[in-house]
Structures are given as structure tokens and as C-alpha cells.
Design an enzyme around this catalytic site. Structure first.
Site, PDB file in Angstrom:
ATOM      1  CE1 TYR A  77     -34.091   7.743 -42.356  1.00 15.59           C
ATOM      2  CE2 TYR A  77     -34.880   5.904 -41.033  1.00 15.59           C
ATOM      3  CZ  TYR A  77     -33.892   6.821 -41.348  1.00 15.59           C
ATOM      4  OH  TYR A  77     -32.710   6.822 -40.650  1.00 15.59           O
ATOM      5  CD  GLU A 137     -31.170   4.508 -39.076  1.00  9.77           C
ATOM      6  OE1 GLU A 137     -32.416   4.351 -39.021  1.00  9.77           O
ATOM      7  OE2 GLU A 137     -30.640   5.586 -39.403  1.00  9.77           O
ATOM      8  NE  ARG A 178     -30.735  17.047 -23.869  1.00 11.04           N
ATOM      9  CZ  ARG A 178     -31.985  17.286 -24.260  1.00 11.04           C
ATOM     10  NH1 ARG A 178     -32.660  16.352 -24.920  1.00 11.04           N
ATOM     11  NH2 ARG A 178     -32.566  18.443 -24.004  1.00 11.04           N
ATOM     12  CE1 TYR A 217     -25.627  13.611 -20.506  1.00  6.32           C
ATOM     13  CE2 TYR A 217     -27.527  12.145 -20.480  1.00  6.32           C
ATOM     14  CZ  TYR A 217     -26.984  13.408 -20.346  1.00  6.32           C
ATOM     15  OH  TYR A 217     -27.799  14.476 -20.034  1.00  6.32           O
ATOM     16  CB  VAL A 268     -17.972  16.780 -19.953  1.00  9.47           C
ATOM     17  CG1 VAL A 268     -18.521  17.065 -21.339  1.00  9.47           C
ATOM     18  CG2 VAL A 268     -18.719  15.634 -19.277  1.00  9.47           C
ATOM     19  CB  THR A 271     -17.180  10.857 -19.831  1.00 11.34           C
ATOM     20  OG1 THR A 271     -17.583  11.386 -21.090  1.00 11.34           O
ATOM     21  CG2 THR A 271     -17.494  11.865 -18.747  1.00 11.34           C
ATOM     22  N   PRO A 272     -15.408   9.295 -22.016  1.00 18.67           N
ATOM     23  CG  PRO A 272     -15.309   9.841 -24.292  1.00 18.67           C
ATOM     24  CD  PRO A 272     -15.771  10.373 -22.968  1.00 18.67           C
TER      25      PRO A 272
END
Length: 396
Positions: free
Chosen positions: A97, A139, A208, A210, A278, A281-282
Site C-alpha cells: 500500500y 485483509e 488468475r 477460478y 463458464v 462452475t460455482p
């Protein structure tokens, strides 16, 4: 972090017209500046989204939204939580940050020129400091939750591909187990992981995200990846094509721990799963979990271009055999595809008998998502009963 004073808030608000007209120019300059000075951060950012301008547009929208709600940033908390989950999955840490802040303030100064007075820069420094503090705290809690979970971890963990299976003409599933032989954490159906591979063409690692396309509990993760071809406006997906062409059983990838705020809620309401392409998928993970629990009314709605690209049809057919109401829609159904109707569908054709009592889960391309979220709201479905996961750098 001391509170912003009213003069500083006024200065931030005064930049709203500039952000509306030149926000993308500012964020484009920012990314170029930061990645030139700190090229090690290229491993974190999706270079495909960078090249297509998606991240620049998303950041411009986020900066504008923050400036517009500088009096009460808490209204942005749902968006902040979504972004924080993404940051954690990519390994963004507190120390990043300071780098972002340095280049963001320098970019404001360089793009605005004489209009960027010392007072304005100080105001934006204070505003950014508050926002960074919010992200860092949130976070940090997500990282801690991940480490505290049985089988959990923080950062990147090496996995071996143990099975590779074609699900359609475009989508292939990858089954992966940790090479350390350790256990894996449970996850909520609908959540995702980040995968990282080295892209030799770019000379950098690329991550990525997914969705996990199976329910938890098998001590392995499954993702189902669409091979992204080139379009008129975007190049082909480097990582998805690399996985399809070059990654086979026995090869290694790196994964982050599961995360994300899109997942099946615990309730007794009927569930409507709406997916495009796609985005199925979940929904497979959610649908399998629902059927294992066996307590809720299920409606499964999937839209695809044609049967060749329709993944997991045998799985959702099994949902129908177990009592779910299943609907398929293709762009141009063929004579031997009487089970599918013509897309796009009208939301009224797939609603349950008591539509305002149901929960709705949507995943697919942004136009698909925006259209059906709008339709659901037009039918009176409360926003609190609509859950959505959008692929890419943007939101819905």
C-alpha cells in the site's frame, strides 16, 4: 491515522468532476508509472486486463466512488470486502500500500499539473491513508482466518495436477492436490482460488482467479477453465490457453487458499441458480452441496451458446432427477436439443412459485449479470436476496 478535516474533504470532493472526465487517464498513468518503477508488481496484476484497460477502468470507478462518499466511506464496505478478498487471493500485503500510495499521489500531481496544489495532494494523501488502513485491517483478518483454518495457509502453495478432464469444447477441469501431502481447508460452495503459473512469453508469473467447481471434502481442488479465444477487442487468454495446451497430469501450479464473498447462504429459502457460459462452475459446487443437504427447493437455470460448449450437463441433469427444476437455454437450439429453449430467457419463465421468498445466485458475463439482476429487481426481489459473482476486473 488522524481524521480528515472538512477542508481536506472539500478538496477531495472538488476533484470529482476531474475524476469523472479524466479518471481513466489518471489510473492508466498510475499503472504505467507504478509498474515501470516497481516491475516486480507485474507478477500480481493480470496483464490481460491491463492490456484491455479493464483494471484502469475499475480503479477509476473505485477512486470516483471513494471521492463521492468521502463523508461516509462505510457505504462502500461491500465493495471494499469484495476487493479485499481478491487482494488476499493475489498475495497483496500491507507493504504494497505504501508503493501504491506513492505512485497514486505522484500520478495525481503529474496528470493535474498546476491544479494539484500542495493542499490537494495532502488531502488525497490523508484520504488514501484512511482507505489503505481499512484495506490493510480487513485483509489482515482474512489472512488470519485462512491460516487459522484446518489445512489453511497464506500466500502461494504448490499443487500437482492429478487429473485433467474435458467438460465441453471449451472448458476443461483440473484436479489438483498439494505436493506437501497436507490437508486442505473446507470452503464455502461458490468461492474461488487464485492460480499462478509462469508465462514465458511475458517473462513473469501471472495469477488468475477460478471458481472451485466441486464441493469441499475430497482433499483436492477442482477448477474448470474456459479456453478464452481472441475477440475483436481483446486478445486470447494467455493463462487459460497455456493451461489447456501445456499443463497435464503431473505438472505443478501454485494456488492461494479459497476465498471470496460469493457463496451459498445458510437459510431455508428456495434457491435459484442463474448462470451463463463458464459461470456454471460455482453453480455446480453450490448445486451439489444443496443436494447433499437435501433440504431446499432448487431451480437451476443455465444459458449457453450451444450444446458443444455446455459443460456439466450430466451433473445438472442429475439435479433434475433428484427433484430440482432445471432449465437450459441455447442461442439456437437444434432439432435434437428439445430439452433447451431459445436464449435469452425472460426471468418470469424461470421464477419459482413464490419468487419474493427465494434467494438468487448469478454468475456469468457482465451483460448477462446486469440484465438479470435488473429483471429480478423489477419483479420486486429484494437486493438482499440477490448474490452475484462477476468474472474479470469489474463489478456489477
Amino acid at each position: 491515522m488522524k481524521l480528515m478535516n472538512e477542508q481536506q474533504k472539500d478538496l477531495v470532493r472538488a476533484t470529482i468532476p476531474v475524476l469523472q472526465s479524466s479518471g481513466v487517464a489518471l489510473t492508466t498513468h498510475f499503472y504505467q508509472r507504478m509498474l515501470n518503477h516497481n516491475p516486480e508488481l507485474k507478477h500480481i496484476f493480470n496483464q490481460g486486463h491491463q492490456g484491455a484497460g479493464q483494471q484502469q477502468q475499475a480503479l477509476a470507478g473505485a477512486v470516483l466512488a471513494y471521492a463521492s462518499h468521502i463523508d461516509d466511506p462505510s457505504v462502500l464496505l461491500p465493495v471494499v470486502e469484495r476487493i479485499a478478498h481478491k487482494h488476499v487471493s493475489l498475495g497483496i500485503r500491507a507493504e504494497h500500500y505504501a508503493i501504491v500510495g506513492k505512485h497514486l499521489l505522484a500520478s495525481i500531481q503529474e496528470v493535474l499539473g498546476d491544479a494539484a496544489t500542495p493542499e490537494l495532494i495532502d488531502a488525497w494523501a490523508a484520504a488514501y491513508g484512511k482507505l489503505a488502513e481499512l484495506f490493510i485491517d480487513l485483509e489482515s483478518s482474512f489472512y488470519q482466518q485462512s491460516v487459522d483454518a484446518a489445512g489453511g495457509w497464506s500466500g502461494w502453495r504448490p499443487f500437482r495436477i492429478v487429473r485433467k478432464q474435458a467438460e465441453s469444447a471449451e472448458i476443461t477441469s483440473f484436479y489438483m492436490q498439494p505436493i506437501d501431502g497436507g490437508s486442505l481447508p473446507d470452503y464455502q460452495p461458490g468461492q474461488y482460488i487464485s492460480l499462478r503459473v509462469y508465462v514465458e512469453e511475458l517473462g513473469i508469473y501471472q495469477p488468475r482467479q477460478y471458481s472451485l467447481s466441486d464441493m469441499a471434502g475430497a482433499n483436492q481442488f477442482r477448477i474448470s477453465v474456459k479456453r478464452q479465444g481472441a475477440s475483436e477487442t481483446t486478445p486470447e487468454g494467455k493463462v487459460s490457453n497455456l493451461l489447456h495446451a501445456n499443463y497435464d497430469v503431473g505438472q505443478l501450479v501454485e494456488l492461494s487458499a479459497p476465498g471470496g464473498e460469493f457463496y451459498l447462504q445458510q437459510s431455508n429459502r428456495p434457491v435459484v441458480l442463474l448462470s451463463g457460459g463458464v459461470g456454471i462452475t460455482p453453480m455446480i459446487a453450490i448445486g451439489k452441496t444443496l443436494h447433499q443437504q437435501g433440504q431446499r427447493e432448487i431451480h437451476f437455470v443455465h444459458s449457453a451458446r450451444n450444446s458443444q460448449v455446455h459443460a456439466f450437463k450430466s451433473v445438472s441433469d442429475a439435479f433434475a432427477e433428484k427433484g430440482a427444476k432445471v432449465h437450459y437455454f441455447y442461442d439456437k437450439p437444434q432439432a435434437d436439443e428439445a430439452y433447451a429453449r431459445t436464449a435469452p430467457f425472460a426471468i418470469a419463465d424461470v421464477l419459482p412459485s413464490a419468487p419474493l421468498e427465494a434467494e438468487y445466485y448469478l454468475c456469468g458475463p457482465l451483460p448477462f449479470m446486469r440484465h438479470y439482476i435488473s429483471e429480478l429487481k423489477a419483479h420486486g426481489v429484494p437486493e438482499t436476496q440477490i448474490y452475484a459473482e462477476a468474472f474479470g476486473a469489474g463489478g456489477v
